[in-house]
Design an enzyme around this catalytic site. Sequence first.
Site, PDB file in Angstrom:
ATOM      1  CE1 TYR A 179       4.754  -9.454 -11.967  1.00 47.27           C
ATOM      2  CE2 TYR A 179       4.003  -9.431 -14.246  1.00 47.27           C
ATOM      3  CZ  TYR A 179       3.862  -9.017 -12.929  1.00 47.27           C
ATOM      4  OH  TYR A 179       2.835  -8.176 -12.586  1.00 47.27           O
ATOM      5  CB  ALA A 196      -0.943   0.000   1.214  1.00 46.48           C
ATOM      6  CB  SER A 197       4.388   2.010   0.347  1.00 45.90           C
ATOM      7  OG  SER A 197       5.007   1.206  -0.629  1.00 45.90           O
ATOM      8  N   GLY A 198       2.443   2.658  -2.452  1.00 46.24           N
ATOM      9  CA  GLY A 198       2.452   3.391  -3.710  1.00 46.24           C
ATOM     10  C   GLY A 198       1.669   2.674  -4.784  1.00 46.24           C
ATOM     11  CD  GLU A 246       1.815   7.572 -16.540  1.00 45.07           C
ATOM     12  OE1 GLU A 246       2.668   8.479 -16.499  1.00 45.07           O
ATOM     13  OE2 GLU A 246       0.716   7.683 -17.118  1.00 45.07           O
ATOM     14  CB  THR A 247       2.807   2.146 -11.174  1.00 49.49           C
ATOM     15  OG1 THR A 247       3.358   0.956 -11.762  1.00 49.49           O
ATOM     16  CG2 THR A 247       1.287   2.044 -11.151  1.00 49.49           C
ATOM     17  CD  GLN A 248       8.268   5.506 -10.501  1.00 52.30           C
ATOM     18  OE1 GLN A 248       9.459   5.268 -10.643  1.00 52.30           O
ATOM     19  NE2 GLN A 248       7.653   6.451 -11.192  1.00 52.30           N
ATOM     20  CG  LEU A 298       3.667  -8.658   2.119  1.00 50.62           C
ATOM     21  CD1 LEU A 298       3.035  -7.992   0.916  1.00 50.62           C
ATOM     22  CD2 LEU A 298       2.611  -9.371   2.954  1.00 50.62           C
ATOM     23  CE  LYS A 312       1.533 -10.618 -10.619  1.00 51.14           C
ATOM     24  NZ  LYS A 312       0.886 -10.290  -9.318  1.00 51.14           N
TER      25      LYS A 312
END
EC number: 1.1.1.270
Length: 305
Positions: free
Chosen positions: A211, A64-66, A247-249, A116, A215
């Site tokens: 990855y 939840a930090s970003g 669009e995130t990091q 986690l 998923k």
Amino acid sequence: MEAGSGAARSGADRRLQLLSPCDPGRSSAIQMSGSRSEVGGRLGTTARAGMERWRDRLALVTGASGGIGAAVARALVQQGLKVVGCARTVGNIEELAAECKSAGYPGTLIPHRCDLSSEEDILSMFSAVRSQHSGVDICINNAGLARPDTLLSGSTSGWKDMFSVNVLALSICTREAYRSMKERKVDDGHIININSMSGHQVSPHSVIHFYSATKYAVTALTEGLRQELREAQTHIRATCISPEVVETQFAFKLHDKDPEKAAATYECIKCLKPEDVAEAVIYVLSTPPHVQIGDIQMRPTEQVI
């Protein structure tokens, strides 16, 4: 895929870019794109129809930090929920919690530090939630990460990192959330896995093949969970939400040694925003208890494949 300006890329390059490994940013260390005041802004503070029954109940949001996690946490606080937002570092969550309080949102955001990749940390977090807040009514497994480790030459440690967070942590949180609901006789809880379109199709980009396998596991785990919940004769629901390019990091973490390539990931089309996924979460939670949403698949309108 070669990095370059949008004007200079060839048609073939642009097509590859549309098949980019960019995907929802869900690492606990990720920063939200844009200001926090923008994230969740479209949701407003008006209670969404169907969300009234969740008011004052507790949701756990991992990562939840970003990025998506922060957007989801904010949206839930706007709807009047108590939200435990966890990540390995909680500075950003503490800042977001203060902003939510200052904005007068009816809910509360409670930061909790949790690695986690450690089952001990996860169990300790659920124990703290039990003792301080009774238990979890909604579990949103958002945290995830990618390492650029291919199948032919990738590092075992990179594979383990992805499997540990994307599959094992999600499964442990799911198990503990169900136990929390069961011991309190909560029969209308909801477990939402923030998945990916990489869990439904294999991209030709080798750096995200492992990855993608994690998923695909999330896709199977969500349906398996739904079946087991039915066998247990509960009305707890299980859903996964599968966005493509958000669009995130995320791309900057995946291509940490090539920031130009990472930036190009988001330049060729109008990408999804974290708040788009947050709105999907609110929609899923707002459906009547007899409605089971199995999966929401989301792409940018301009994306070809």
